[in-house]
Design a protein around this motif. Structure first.
Motif, PDB file in Angstrom:
ATOM      1  N   LYS A  85      -0.135   7.419  -0.941  1.00 22.20           N
ATOM      2  CA  LYS A  85      -1.240   8.065  -1.653  1.00 22.20           C
ATOM      3  C   LYS A  85      -2.544   7.282  -1.476  1.00 22.20           C
ATOM      4  O   LYS A  85      -3.605   7.874  -1.272  1.00 22.20           O
ATOM      5  CB  LYS A  85      -0.916   8.210  -3.134  1.00 22.20           C
ATOM      6  N   GLU A  86      -2.479   5.958  -1.524  1.00 21.14           N
ATOM      7  CA  GLU A  86      -3.677   5.137  -1.337  1.00 21.14           C
ATOM      8  C   GLU A  86      -4.262   5.338   0.062  1.00 21.14           C
ATOM      9  O   GLU A  86      -5.483   5.450   0.225  1.00 21.14           O
ATOM     10  CB  GLU A  86      -3.359   3.659  -1.552  1.00 21.14           C
ATOM     11  N   ASP A  98      -5.854   8.819   0.235  1.00 25.26           N
ATOM     12  CA  ASP A  98      -7.127   8.830  -0.493  1.00 25.26           C
ATOM     13  C   ASP A  98      -8.232   8.169   0.323  1.00 25.26           C
ATOM     14  O   ASP A  98      -9.354   8.660   0.378  1.00 25.26           O
ATOM     15  CB  ASP A  98      -6.996   8.139  -1.848  1.00 25.26           C
ATOM     16  N   ALA A  99      -7.922   7.054   0.976  1.00 24.37           N
ATOM     17  CA  ALA A  99      -8.909   6.353   1.798  1.00 24.37           C
ATOM     18  C   ALA A  99      -9.350   7.219   2.969  1.00 24.37           C
ATOM     19  O   ALA A  99     -10.532   7.264   3.310  1.00 24.37           O
ATOM     20  CB  ALA A  99      -8.347   5.025   2.300  1.00 24.37           C
ATOM     21  N   LEU A 117      -9.540  -0.331   1.164  1.00 28.15           N
ATOM     22  CA  LEU A 117      -8.550  -0.762   0.177  1.00 28.15           C
ATOM     23  C   LEU A 117      -8.651  -2.257  -0.119  1.00 28.15           C
ATOM     24  O   LEU A 117      -7.884  -2.781  -0.924  1.00 28.15           O
ATOM     25  CB  LEU A 117      -7.141  -0.421   0.671  1.00 28.15           C
ATOM     26  N   ILE A 121       0.855  -1.187   0.000  1.00 30.85           N
ATOM     27  CA  ILE A 121       0.000   0.000   0.000  1.00 30.85           C
ATOM     28  C   ILE A 121       0.890   1.236   0.000  1.00 30.85           C
ATOM     29  O   ILE A 121       1.793   1.368   0.820  1.00 30.85           O
ATOM     30  CB  ILE A 121      -0.924   0.022   1.231  1.00 30.85           C
ATOM     31  N   ARG A 122       0.585   2.120  -0.922  1.00 30.50           N
ATOM     32  CA  ARG A 122       1.338   3.369  -1.026  1.00 30.50           C
ATOM     33  C   ARG A 122       0.698   4.449  -0.156  1.00 30.50           C
ATOM     34  O   ARG A 122      -0.482   4.405   0.143  1.00 30.50           O
ATOM     35  CB  ARG A 122       1.391   3.843  -2.471  1.00 30.50           C
TER      36      ARG A 122
END
Length: 56
Positions: A12-13, A16-17, A32, A9-10
């Motif tokens: 950014k992810e 965003d979540a 995710l 998991i980055r």
């Protein structure tokens, strides 16, 4: 930057979540489609959630 090696998991992810309304680490990972494994990334997820809550 990858923040969760176990789930690839980055950052950014995760961000965003959190922006989409996740209010606790379990929500972030569920959004995710993943689950925390070793737990090393949970503190980072909590910090992102805290920052969002403080700025709201």
């Amino acid at each position: 930057m990858i923040v969760c090696v176990c789930n690839a998991i980055r950052e950014k992810e995760l961000r965003d979540a959190v922006r989409c309304g996740s209010e606790k680490p379990a929500d972030v990972y569920a959004r995710l489609g993943r689950k925390p494994k070793c737990g090393q990334c949970l503190s980072f997820a909590r910090d992102l959630i805290s920052v969002k809550a403080a700025s709201a």
